[in-house]
Write a protein that holds these residues in place. Structure first.
Motif, short mmCIF file in Angstrom:
data_model
loop_
_atom_site.label_atom_id
_atom_site.label_comp_id
_atom_site.label_asym_id
_atom_site.label_seq_id
_atom_site.Cartn_x
_atom_site.Cartn_y
_atom_site.Cartn_z
N GLY A 193 0.79 -1.22 0.00
CA GLY A 193 0.00 0.00 0.00
C GLY A 193 0.82 1.27 0.00
O GLY A 193 0.31 2.36 0.26
N PHE A 194 2.12 1.16 -0.32
CA PHE A 194 2.99 2.34 -0.40
C PHE A 194 2.90 2.92 -1.81
O PHE A 194 2.59 2.22 -2.77
CB PHE A 194 4.43 1.97 -0.07
CG PHE A 194 4.56 1.12 1.17
CD1 PHE A 194 4.20 1.63 2.42
CD2 PHE A 194 4.99 -0.20 1.09
CE1 PHE A 194 4.29 0.85 3.55
CE2 PHE A 194 5.08 -0.99 2.22
CZ PHE A 194 4.72 -0.47 3.46
N VAL A 195 3.20 4.19 -1.95
CA VAL A 195 3.10 4.86 -3.24
C VAL A 195 4.47 4.91 -3.91
O VAL A 195 5.42 5.48 -3.35
CB VAL A 195 2.53 6.29 -3.07
CG1 VAL A 195 2.43 6.98 -4.43
CG2 VAL A 195 1.15 6.22 -2.41
N PHE A 196 4.58 4.32 -5.08
CA PHE A 196 5.85 4.17 -5.78
C PHE A 196 6.13 5.40 -6.63
O PHE A 196 5.28 5.85 -7.41
CB PHE A 196 5.81 2.92 -6.66
CG PHE A 196 7.13 2.54 -7.25
CD1 PHE A 196 8.11 1.95 -6.48
CD2 PHE A 196 7.39 2.75 -8.60
CE1 PHE A 196 9.33 1.58 -7.03
CE2 PHE A 196 8.60 2.38 -9.16
CZ PHE A 196 9.57 1.80 -8.37
N LEU A 197 7.33 5.95 -6.48
CA LEU A 197 7.75 7.13 -7.23
C LEU A 197 9.05 6.83 -7.96
O LEU A 197 10.14 6.94 -7.39
CB LEU A 197 7.93 8.32 -6.27
CG LEU A 197 8.67 9.56 -6.79
CD1 LEU A 197 8.00 10.11 -8.03
CD2 LEU A 197 8.74 10.63 -5.71
N PRO A 198 8.98 6.39 -9.23
CA PRO A 198 10.21 6.10 -9.98
C PRO A 198 10.83 7.36 -10.52
O PRO A 198 10.13 8.30 -10.93
CB PRO A 198 9.70 5.22 -11.13
CG PRO A 198 8.30 5.67 -11.35
CD PRO A 198 7.77 6.10 -10.01
N MET A 199 12.16 7.41 -10.50
CA MET A 199 12.89 8.56 -11.03
C MET A 199 13.88 8.09 -12.09
O MET A 199 14.58 7.09 -11.90
CB MET A 199 13.63 9.31 -9.91
CG MET A 199 12.71 9.93 -8.88
SD MET A 199 13.57 10.94 -7.64
CE MET A 199 14.42 9.67 -6.68
N ASN A 200 13.91 8.81 -13.19
CA ASN A 200 14.83 8.51 -14.28
C ASN A 200 16.26 8.46 -13.73
O ASN A 200 16.69 9.34 -12.99
CB ASN A 200 14.72 9.61 -15.34
CG ASN A 200 15.40 9.26 -16.63
OD1 ASN A 200 16.51 8.73 -16.64
ND2 ASN A 200 14.75 9.56 -17.74
N THR A 201 16.99 7.42 -14.10
CA THR A 201 18.37 7.27 -13.61
C THR A 201 19.29 8.36 -14.13
O THR A 201 20.37 8.56 -13.58
CB THR A 201 18.93 5.90 -14.01
OG1 THR A 201 18.78 5.70 -15.43
CG2 THR A 201 18.19 4.77 -13.29
N ALA A 202 18.86 9.07 -15.16
CA ALA A 202 19.70 10.14 -15.71
C ALA A 202 19.48 11.47 -14.99
O ALA A 202 20.22 12.43 -15.23
CB ALA A 202 19.41 10.32 -17.20
#
Length: 512
Positions: free
Chosen positions: A86-95
């Protein structure tokens, strides 16, 4: 839908959990680099450990987990663990550079950052500026403090019961103001889109997806992974697109998903032919327009037609060329089941087939709005829940959707969105610069690339190499213009607006 989207995913796995779910053939096979394959049972166990660790760190349902790590199976498990817990996933570009990460962390206020060990000190500095943010690490081989702590977990907590409306992920997309906007995607959004694609593209547990896309992006993380997992199919997990390795693995796959750049690179050699891909069931393309020439050459070379579809961060996939039926070059097909599309004029009147206007979409796939930007959210929705995509389109007499252009001068380079205003702001801050304009021009490899047209202050000097080098210190490489041209003034219309159409015509061959 079952009690949560993650439960839906697990319920889709084959009954024999000992079957291989994911393998990473380009990971070195030795004890130093860890394992290279996981069964469905092992995947579930890893996800449960990861989710339990995050909970033990003190995070609760709805807390954000910001992730900037290299692609690995463990990174996928981390995402699935957020769904499970139930956590909110925040992906960030590796660049993304320091300033870009700092802005996202400050805006989203995550309780946990998971990053590459090589940037640990930098991430701690960012975290210290934004309150009580914990930092753990994970590298491309699945090693780091996060996996070390997860290995100590023994008791798996139950799957958290998430409702369809509950927030599952925030994906940031830059805007014309230069400030990235966080698109809020719910468990229901992700489930609806994943199921629609699974069925529309006829995925079954017999499929094998050759996965070469990045997973900080909706294409690689949602479209590719959800469609495969919801079918109980398996994945061959490539850390990146490597032409020679893709050719080596294709005989073992049934499906390949790519951006147009992947296909131009595959077609660059005579060794990519019908014999190599005769067993393949499906090739799809998205994230940027596929040139008709690429579509035609691929079909001529292989006898197969690439299936092009259309989506965006805020909505997931909206339309797709048919799996059964004619896949037309230059179109993005028909609305997916449950999705509605319409073309509107500037007065807000729906246009008939064959006329060009602003494309709007509505359906269970459409996001709820932008994180902490209620005014911006209200601007982007029309009455009745229709989302204004910002794309210009036409629907033909047979119902195929044609994307004619893009509003707001968006540039899509190698499948990644580049918003000119963000880059222009950075260039205009340079002491030598009076003003600038970023335009997109044709590029043989990336499909489209940015070019900077710059007006210098009186008496100032600045060259292309220096300007580009400065930008590389501030923003991801895919956003950096390929060339910079220096002019006396920018062309404007009678209202004072820069005429970017004239600039695009002038510099159309700059990257060919």
């Amino acid at each position: 839908m079952p009690t949560s989207f993650y439960t839906l995913i697990e319920n889709s796995f084959p009954e024999d959990g000992r079957q291989i779910a994911i393998e990473a053939p380009d990971r070195p096979h030795d004890r130093k680099h860890g394992r290279a394959s996981w069964s469905f049972n092992e995947l579930k166990a890893a996800v449960a450990r990861y989710a339990s660790l995050i909970a033990q760190l003190g995070l609760k349902r709805g807390d954000r987990v910001a992730v900037q790590v290299e692609k690995s199976p463990e990174a996928l498990f981390l995402y699935l663990a957020c769904l499970r817990g139930g956590f909110v996933f925040l992906p960030m570009n590796t660049a993304y550079r320091t300033d870009e990460v700092d802005y996202l962390v400050g805006n989203a206020e995550p309780a946990l950052i998971v990053g590459d060990p090589a940037r640990e000190n930098e991430l701690h500095e960012i975290a210290s500026r934004h309150g009580a943010v914990q930092v753990l690490t994970l590298d491309a081989d699945g090693r780091g403090s996060f996996s070390e702590e997860a290995a100590k977990v023994r008791d798996a907590q139950p799957i958290v019961d998430c409702a369809s409306r509950d927030l599952a992920a925030i994906l940031y997309t830059s805007g014309t103001t230069g400030k990235p906007k966080g698109a809020m995607l719910s468990h229901g959004n992700l489930a609806a889109n994943g199921l629609a694609l699974r069925d529309a593209w006829a995925f079954t547990e017999n499929d094998v997806l050759l996965h070469a896309l990045p997973i900080f992006h909706a294409h690689g993380l949602f479209v590719a992974c959800h469609t495969t997992l919801l079918a109980g199919a398996r994945m061959i997990w490539m850390s990146k697109f490597d032409r020679s390795e893709i050719l080596r693995q294709l005989p073992r796959a049934t499906v390949f998903m790519g951006v147009p750049t992947f296909y131009t690179r595959l077609l660059a050699g005579d060794d990519f032919d019908a014999k190599l891909v005769g067993h393949m069931r499906l090739f799809t393309s998205g994230s940027a327009p596929l040139l008709a020439e690429t579509f035609d050459e691929f079909k001529s070379r292989t006898g197969l037609a690439i299936l092009e579809r259309y989506g965006m961060t805020e909505t997931g996939m909206n339309t797709s060329n048919p799996y059964e039926g004619e896949r037309r070059a230059g179109t993005v097909g028909f609305p997916l089941p449950g999705v509605e599309v319409r073309v509107m004029n500037e007065e807000g009147v729906e246009l008939p087939q064959g006329e060009i206007g602003d494309l709007q979409v509505r359906g269970p796939n459409v996001f709820s709005g932008y994180w902490r930007m209620p005014e911006k959210t209200a601007e982007e929705f029309a009455e009745g829940g229709w989302f204004k995509t910002g794309d210009v389109a036409m629907i033909d007499a047979e119902g195929y959707v044609h994307l004619v252009g893009r509003a707001k001068d968006l540039i899509i380079s190698g499948g990644f969105n580049v918003y000119p205003k963000e880059i222009e702001g950075l260039i205009d801050e340079m002491p030598e610069v009076d003003e600038s304009a970023i335009i997109g021009v044709s590029h043989s490899d990336f499909g489209e690339a940015g070019v900077a047209v710059v007006v210098l202050r009186n008496g100032a000097t600045l060259n292309e190499a220096t300007l580009i080098a400065r930008l590389k210190d501030k923003i991801a490489n895919y956003k950096v213009p390929k060339h910079a041209f220096f002019v006396e003034s920018l062309p404007r219309n009678t209202m004072g607006k820069v005429q970017k159409n004239l600039l695009r015509d002038t510099y159309r061959n700059a990257c060919t």
